[in-house]
Design a protein around this motif. Structure first.
Motif, PDB file in Angstrom:
ATOM      1  N   ALA A   1     118.151  50.076 -28.443  1.00  0.00           N
ATOM      2  CA  ALA A   1     116.922  49.291 -28.572  1.00  0.00           C
ATOM      3  C   ALA A   1     116.985  48.312 -29.739  1.00  0.00           C
ATOM      4  N   ASN A   2     118.114  48.322 -30.464  1.00  0.00           N
ATOM      5  CA  ASN A   2     118.229  47.463 -31.642  1.00  0.00           C
ATOM      6  C   ASN A   2     118.546  46.024 -31.236  1.00  0.00           C
ATOM      7  N   ILE A   3     117.585  45.396 -30.525  1.00  0.00           N
ATOM      8  CA  ILE A   3     117.706  43.988 -30.136  1.00  0.00           C
ATOM      9  C   ILE A   3     116.569  43.257 -30.821  1.00  0.00           C
ATOM     10  N   LYS A   4     116.885  42.520 -31.870  1.00  0.00           N
ATOM     11  CA  LYS A   4     115.841  41.937 -32.706  1.00  0.00           C
ATOM     12  C   LYS A   4     115.907  40.418 -32.731  1.00  0.00           C
ATOM     13  N   ASP A   5     114.758  39.828 -32.890  1.00  0.00           N
ATOM     14  CA  ASP A   5     114.712  38.392 -33.097  1.00  0.00           C
ATOM     15  C   ASP A   5     115.259  38.090 -34.485  1.00  0.00           C
ATOM     16  N   ASN A   6     116.326  37.313 -34.551  1.00  0.00           N
ATOM     17  CA  ASN A   6     116.948  36.976 -35.827  1.00  0.00           C
ATOM     18  C   ASN A   6     116.198  35.845 -36.516  1.00  0.00           C
ATOM     19  N   ALA A   7     115.732  34.904 -35.744  1.00  0.00           N
ATOM     20  CA  ALA A   7     114.966  33.777 -36.258  1.00  0.00           C
ATOM     21  C   ALA A   7     114.326  33.098 -35.064  1.00  0.00           C
ATOM     22  N   GLU A   8     113.523  32.081 -35.321  1.00  0.00           N
ATOM     23  CA  GLU A   8     112.886  31.391 -34.208  1.00  0.00           C
ATOM     24  C   GLU A   8     113.897  30.678 -33.332  1.00  0.00           C
ATOM     25  N   ALA A   9     115.021  30.292 -33.889  1.00  0.00           N
ATOM     26  CA  ALA A   9     115.999  29.508 -33.139  1.00  0.00           C
ATOM     27  C   ALA A   9     116.998  30.363 -32.374  1.00  0.00           C
ATOM     28  N   THR A  10     117.208  31.618 -32.759  1.00  0.00           N
ATOM     29  CA  THR A  10     118.183  32.487 -32.111  1.00  0.00           C
ATOM     30  C   THR A  10     117.679  33.919 -32.048  1.00  0.00           C
ATOM     31  N   VAL A  11     118.317  34.712 -31.180  1.00  0.00           N
ATOM     32  CA  VAL A  11     118.078  36.152 -31.149  1.00  0.00           C
ATOM     33  C   VAL A  11     119.428  36.856 -31.107  1.00  0.00           C
ATOM     34  N   ASN A  12     119.503  38.011 -31.730  1.00  0.00           N
ATOM     35  CA  ASN A  12     120.716  38.814 -31.716  1.00  0.00           C
ATOM     36  C   ASN A  12     120.648  39.770 -30.533  1.00  0.00           C
ATOM     37  N   VAL A  13     121.459  39.538 -29.522  1.00  0.00           N
ATOM     38  CA  VAL A  13     121.458  40.384 -28.331  1.00  0.00           C
ATOM     39  C   VAL A  13     122.465  41.518 -28.467  1.00  0.00           C
ATOM     40  N   ASP A  14     123.645  41.208 -28.995  1.00  0.00           N
ATOM     41  CA  ASP A  14     124.677  42.213 -29.228  1.00  0.00           C
ATOM     42  C   ASP A  14     125.447  41.800 -30.478  1.00  0.00           C
ATOM     43  N   SER A  15     125.724  42.754 -31.336  1.00  0.00           N
ATOM     44  CA  SER A  15     126.344  42.436 -32.629  1.00  0.00           C
ATOM     45  C   SER A  15     127.755  41.885 -32.504  1.00  0.00           C
ATOM     46  N   SER A  16     128.401  42.080 -31.357  1.00  0.00           N
ATOM     47  CA  SER A  16     129.788  41.645 -31.210  1.00  0.00           C
ATOM     48  C   SER A  16     129.926  40.215 -30.704  1.00  0.00           C
ATOM     49  N   VAL A  17     128.787  39.560 -30.376  1.00  0.00           N
ATOM     50  CA  VAL A  17     128.846  38.171 -29.908  1.00  0.00           C
ATOM     51  C   VAL A  17     127.872  37.316 -30.712  1.00  0.00           C
ATOM     52  N   SER A  18     128.003  36.013 -30.560  1.00  0.00           N
ATOM     53  CA  SER A  18     127.144  35.087 -31.293  1.00  0.00           C
ATOM     54  C   SER A  18     125.689  35.228 -30.850  1.00  0.00           C
ATOM     55  N   PRO A  19     124.735  34.969 -31.757  1.00  0.00           N
ATOM     56  CA  PRO A  19     123.317  35.018 -31.381  1.00  0.00           C
ATOM     57  C   PRO A  19     123.007  34.046 -30.248  1.00  0.00           C
ATOM     58  N   PHE A  20     122.025  34.391 -29.424  1.00  0.00           N
ATOM     59  CA  PHE A  20     121.626  33.541 -28.310  1.00  0.00           C
ATOM     60  C   PHE A  20     120.570  32.543 -28.775  1.00  0.00           C
ATOM     61  N   PRO A  21     120.763  31.257 -28.491  1.00  0.00           N
ATOM     62  CA  PRO A  21     119.711  30.283 -28.817  1.00  0.00           C
ATOM     63  C   PRO A  21     118.467  30.539 -27.971  1.00  0.00           C
ATOM     64  N   THR A  22     117.304  30.280 -28.529  1.00  0.00           N
ATOM     65  CA  THR A  22     116.074  30.411 -27.756  1.00  0.00           C
ATOM     66  C   THR A  22     115.842  29.184 -26.878  1.00  0.00           C
ATOM     67  N   LYS A  23     116.601  28.095 -27.143  1.00  0.00           N
ATOM     68  CA  LYS A  23     116.512  26.880 -26.327  1.00  0.00           C
ATOM     69  C   LYS A  23     117.917  26.421 -25.964  1.00  0.00           C
ATOM     70  N   LEU A  24     118.088  26.027 -24.701  1.00  0.00           N
ATOM     71  CA  LEU A  24     119.357  25.465 -24.231  1.00  0.00           C
ATOM     72  C   LEU A  24     119.065  24.255 -23.351  1.00  0.00           C
ATOM     73  N   GLY A  25     119.890  23.230 -23.459  1.00  0.00           N
ATOM     74  CA  GLY A  25     119.660  22.058 -22.620  1.00  0.00           C
ATOM     75  C   GLY A  25     120.609  20.928 -22.932  1.00  0.00           C
ATOM     76  N   PRO A  26     120.418  19.797 -22.249  1.00  0.00           N
ATOM     77  CA  PRO A  26     121.241  18.610 -22.504  1.00  0.00           C
ATOM     78  C   PRO A  26     120.856  17.996 -23.850  1.00  0.00           C
ATOM     79  N   PRO A  27     121.710  17.202 -24.456  1.00  0.00           N
ATOM     80  CA  PRO A  27     123.018  16.754 -23.947  1.00  0.00           C
ATOM     81  C   PRO A  27     124.170  17.688 -24.298  1.00  0.00           C
ATOM     82  N   GLU A  28     123.893  18.753 -25.065  1.00  0.00           N
ATOM     83  CA  GLU A  28     124.972  19.643 -25.477  1.00  0.00           C
ATOM     84  C   GLU A  28     125.600  20.362 -24.283  1.00  0.00           C
ATOM     85  N   LEU A  29     124.794  20.652 -23.262  1.00  0.00           N
ATOM     86  CA  LEU A  29     125.271  21.382 -22.092  1.00  0.00           C
ATOM     87  C   LEU A  29     124.954  20.605 -20.818  1.00  0.00           C
ATOM     88  N   PRO A  30     125.759  20.754 -19.760  1.00  0.00           N
ATOM     89  CA  PRO A  30     125.515  20.028 -18.507  1.00  0.00           C
ATOM     90  C   PRO A  30     124.406  20.675 -17.681  1.00  0.00           C
TER      91      PRO A  30
END
Length: 313
Positions: free
Chosen positions: A74-103
């Protein structure tokens, strides 16, 4: 030295609490040493022993709390408004995704997150994030209103709020499929972000998508359409070879029901647009399996999505 003087460093919670408790133990030890040198009375020595015991106890509690947090799923915590930590072994997930950085066709907002586990081997395979198009967020309260609940013949409790009734329905294996199915039928654009927590390959991920879709409760009744769509899904995996830990596979469910696959190589900082699937049932069944049903692909993601949807209605 009094207990109140030694305990000024609190509070004592988690790993930070453990670090703060250590100086208290040292403080108590110094007090005990002074007590011996000054030949204090037995009463004073007893008081200092109590200080040492209390500080050691606090450190022990902090240690247990820390291990409990480190080992809890259950240790899934919001790290900040811009990201959340889903699993300690991977990079935090952004709360927003979109162009132009991604297709991607539009900007997406995080709706829920969790992880996919292989139960019989007891290890996690990838972290999973489900996003909804920012412009389509209104579709959730629009679709899942009280009128929909009644016309869909979903029992509600008049003593509970609408939000509570929606959450209860999303927690139900069969009712959740009805609710999520209608959200997907409304044309809501969705995005799935899969980030492996260990090295894998494209063939393994592709086959996982196929199995997930075929396991949908309605798949047997639509075999002809699915057969064509799944053939296109296999063709969509234009990338071959290994997928490194912490890379991203992005699956965009577009307004027309089509799926667009993209891959982000974190080491190279390179994004590749892969293939496309036109058959709407493929995308609907895939995202339905992420967010609902009797056997969701990721129970933790399903619960996270349900909690956030209930807060939106």
């Amino acid at each position: 030295m009094l207990l109140s003087n030694c305990l000024k460093r609190g509070p004592f919670t988690g790993l930070r609490g453990l670090k703060r408790a250590k100086p208290i133990v040292s403080c108590a030890r110094r007090s005990a040493s002074s007590a011996v040198k000054g030949q204090l009375s037995k009463t004073k020595r007893s008081n200092i022993a109590l200080v040492y015991g209390a500080a050691a106890g606090i450190a022990g509690i902090a240690t247990l709390a820390s291990f409990d947090k480190l080992w809890s799923d259950a240790n899934i915590k919001d790290n900040a408004e811009a990201t959340v930590n889903v699993d300690s072994s991977v990079s935090p997930f952004p709360t927003k995704l979109g162009p132009p950085e991604l297709p991607l066709s539009t900007e997406y907002m995080l709706l829920g997150y969790g992880f996919r586990s292989v139960t019989f081997l007891s290890f996690r395979v990838y972290a999973l994030g489900i996003y909804i198009a920012d412009q389509d967020r209104h579709l959730i309260p629009d679709v899942l209103d009280s009128k929909f609940m009644s016309t869909a013949f979903i029992d509600t409790d008049s003593s509970k709020t609408h939000s509570d009734n929606v959450k209860a329905a999303l927690d139900d294996p069969s009712k959740s499929s009805v609710l999520i199915g209608n959200v997907l039928d409304s044309g809501a654009r969705m995005l799935a972000k899969l980030t492996p927590v260990r090295n894998t390959d494209f063939n393994h991920l592709r086959d996982g998508f196929v199995r997930t879709i075929l396991n949908h409760p309605e798949a047997k009744d639509n075999q002809e359409k699915l057969s064509t769509g799944l053939a296109k899904l296999k063709e969509a995996f234009t990338e071959k070879g290994k997928v490194a830990k912490d890379d991203d596979l992005l699956v965009e469910l577009q307004a027309n029901g089509g799926l667009q696959f993209s891959y982000y190589n974190r080491k190279k900082d390179q994004v590749v647009a892969m293939g496309h699937v036109d058959e709407p049932l493929v995308g609907k069944y895939l995202f339905s399996q992420y967010m609902s049903g009797p056997k969701p692909l990721s129970p933790s993601t399903k619960e996270s999505v349900a909690t956030h949807i209930a807060a939106m209605v």
